[in-house]
Design an enzyme around this catalytic site. Sequence first.
Site, PDB file in Angstrom:
ATOM      1  N   HIS A  75       0.842  -1.198   0.000  1.00 45.46           N
ATOM      2  CA  HIS A  75       0.000   0.000   0.000  1.00 45.46           C
ATOM      3  C   HIS A  75       0.873   1.243   0.000  1.00 45.46           C
ATOM      4  CE1 HIS A  75      -3.901  -1.898   1.841  1.00 45.46           C
ATOM      5  NE2 HIS A  75      -3.421  -2.591   0.831  1.00 45.46           N
ATOM      6  N   TYR A 204      -8.881   5.301   7.776  1.00 40.50           N
ATOM      7  CA  TYR A 204      -9.001   5.661   9.195  1.00 40.50           C
ATOM      8  C   TYR A 204     -10.036   6.763   9.266  1.00 40.50           C
ATOM      9  CZ  TYR A 204      -4.473   3.365  10.234  1.00 40.50           C
ATOM     10  OH  TYR A 204      -3.447   2.476  10.398  1.00 40.50           O
ATOM     11  N   PRO A 296      -3.030   0.416  18.747  1.00 41.59           N
ATOM     12  CA  PRO A 296      -2.866  -0.084  17.379  1.00 41.59           C
ATOM     13  C   PRO A 296      -3.059   0.952  16.277  1.00 41.59           C
ATOM     14  CG  PRO A 296      -4.958  -0.807  18.308  1.00 41.59           C
ATOM     15  CD  PRO A 296      -4.225  -0.128  19.404  1.00 41.59           C
ATOM     16  N   LYS A 300       2.124  -0.032  14.778  1.00 39.28           N
ATOM     17  CA  LYS A 300       3.558  -0.140  15.033  1.00 39.28           C
ATOM     18  C   LYS A 300       3.988  -1.383  15.815  1.00 39.28           C
ATOM     19  CE  LYS A 300       4.955   3.407  12.948  1.00 39.28           C
ATOM     20  NZ  LYS A 300       5.173   2.945  11.603  1.00 39.28           N
ATOM     21  N   TYR A 388       4.618   6.705   9.544  1.00 38.77           N
ATOM     22  CA  TYR A 388       3.778   5.542   9.270  1.00 38.77           C
ATOM     23  C   TYR A 388       4.551   4.453   8.545  1.00 38.77           C
ATOM     24  CZ  TYR A 388      -0.634   3.060   8.537  1.00 38.77           C
ATOM     25  OH  TYR A 388      -1.632   2.131   8.572  1.00 38.77           O
TER      26      TYR A 388
HETATM   27  C1  PHB Z   1      -5.208  -4.324  10.826  1.00 36.32           C
HETATM   28  O1  PHB Z   1      -5.337  -4.550   9.616  1.00 36.32           O
HETATM   29  O2  PHB Z   1      -5.440  -5.193  11.682  1.00 36.32           O
HETATM   30  C2  PHB Z   1      -4.772  -2.980  11.261  1.00 36.32           C
HETATM   31  C3  PHB Z   1      -4.457  -2.028  10.312  1.00 36.32           C
HETATM   32  C4  PHB Z   1      -4.048  -0.765  10.715  1.00 36.32           C
HETATM   33  C5  PHB Z   1      -3.956  -0.481  12.069  1.00 36.32           C
HETATM   34  C6  PHB Z   1      -4.263  -1.426  13.004  1.00 36.32           C
HETATM   35  C7  PHB Z   1      -4.678  -2.695  12.609  1.00 36.32           C
HETATM   36  O3  PHB Z   1      -3.576   0.767  12.438  1.00 36.32           O
END
Ligand code: PHB
Length: 390
Positions: A75, A204, A296, A300, A388
């Site tokens: 990505h 997000y 999460p 990280k 990120y």
């Molecule tokens: C996930 O795909 O489980 C995931 C993706 C991004 C995050 C946290 C978890 O920030």
Amino acid sequence: MKQLKTQVGIVGAGPAGLLLGHLLHLQGIDSIIIEHRSLEYVVERVRAGVLEQGTVDLMRDAGVGERLLREGMRHEGIYLAFGGERHRVDMAMATGGRAIYVYGQNEVVKDLSAARVATGRPLYYEVDKVAVHGYDTPSPSITFEAGGEPHEIRCDFIAGCDGFHGVCRQSVPAADLQVFDRVYPFGWLGILAEAAPSCEELVYSLHERGFALFSMRSHSITRLYLQCAPDEDLAKWPDDRVWEELQIRLGTSDGWKPNTGRILQKSVTGMRSFVAEPMRFGRLFLAGDAAHIVPPTGAKGLNLAASDVRYLCDALAAFYRTGDEALLTGYSAKALRRIWKAQRFSWWMTSMLHLDPAASAFDRRRQMAELDYVTGSEAAMASLSESYVG
Ligand code: PHB
Ligand code: APR
């Protein structure tokens, strides 16, 4: 008591312990890994799934990245959604072509476990009564029970890769540890669904009803999260309600929303930021979740575990090559420097994207202004992207 001997005794066969064992193997250093759970449990445990470019490079260079490079989804950007609109952050453009890979932690653990088996080096599952001894002496040891039989590993070093609830950190007297802890007043309700991802990148989203995240595991599996109470009762979340809430929080005015499908798994996790310092106590070294937890939102956790064990392996390899302890001595400070940067980023992403029940009207407006700024400024997007992708 069955006697075993090795150079590095590794407690825990999560990503940290398995990767450390493999990196040491590549340096010709022997280890024994012991794990409290079964292989099935460790592999099936659903966790996050975002790997930084550096973690992917590390796996590839260690010869365990073949499936990751084939099946992982690269990505180059993410979306931040608020006020009903999605804004793309082009991470590759901002970082000279770096990207992230979506590849479940289960898959990472599967690949690393297979690599361990292929080396023929020992890995004991379902061990009990693990205890570490004499880490402040030149000859530490680990005792445990396997199949009801007591065992002792005599080793040069102990690597505590046993996660947040493990025994290694807890074996250190409280007075020798400094703990930094922040528990957030919310958690994540996560689902895994049999649904093709309706967007190629992660979304997000901050909605007035709370945070939501759109992610994926493959071309047919979507992973989604909803902000909830830290102790949310799953019984109050039948599948229909989960989908309804996800559509409300994620849907944007351009008509985008996640595809729905059969829910395969549902769980609630609390969120915290946690660091224990230092990460070295004589011949005991902590790595991964044993030493730190991040919320999460910044994705990280796994990446920090990988960078810890890379530093630790370099330090142990230098020691076995030349007897020089400088890198071992510097391990904790070096790892903590990176950890604190990831803590800052994870805290920032979490605060920017969640509704804090204690937030004032001023805080809410400021939060929206922050999202507006971040998605409107090249400099701010570059800063987010840099952290990120790692
Ligand atoms: C996930 O795909 O489980 C995931 C993706 C991004 C995050 C946290 C978890 O920030
Ligand atoms: N003895 C042996 N093994 C133990 C013990 C013990 N006393 N206590 C815990 N373990 C095992 C756990 O069963 C687990 O498999 O240690 C392992 C630790 O693995 P993780 O919790 O996955 O931690 P780590 O390897 O540091 O990986 C960090 O995991 O929590 C996620 O987001 C986090 O992605 C990050 C990653």
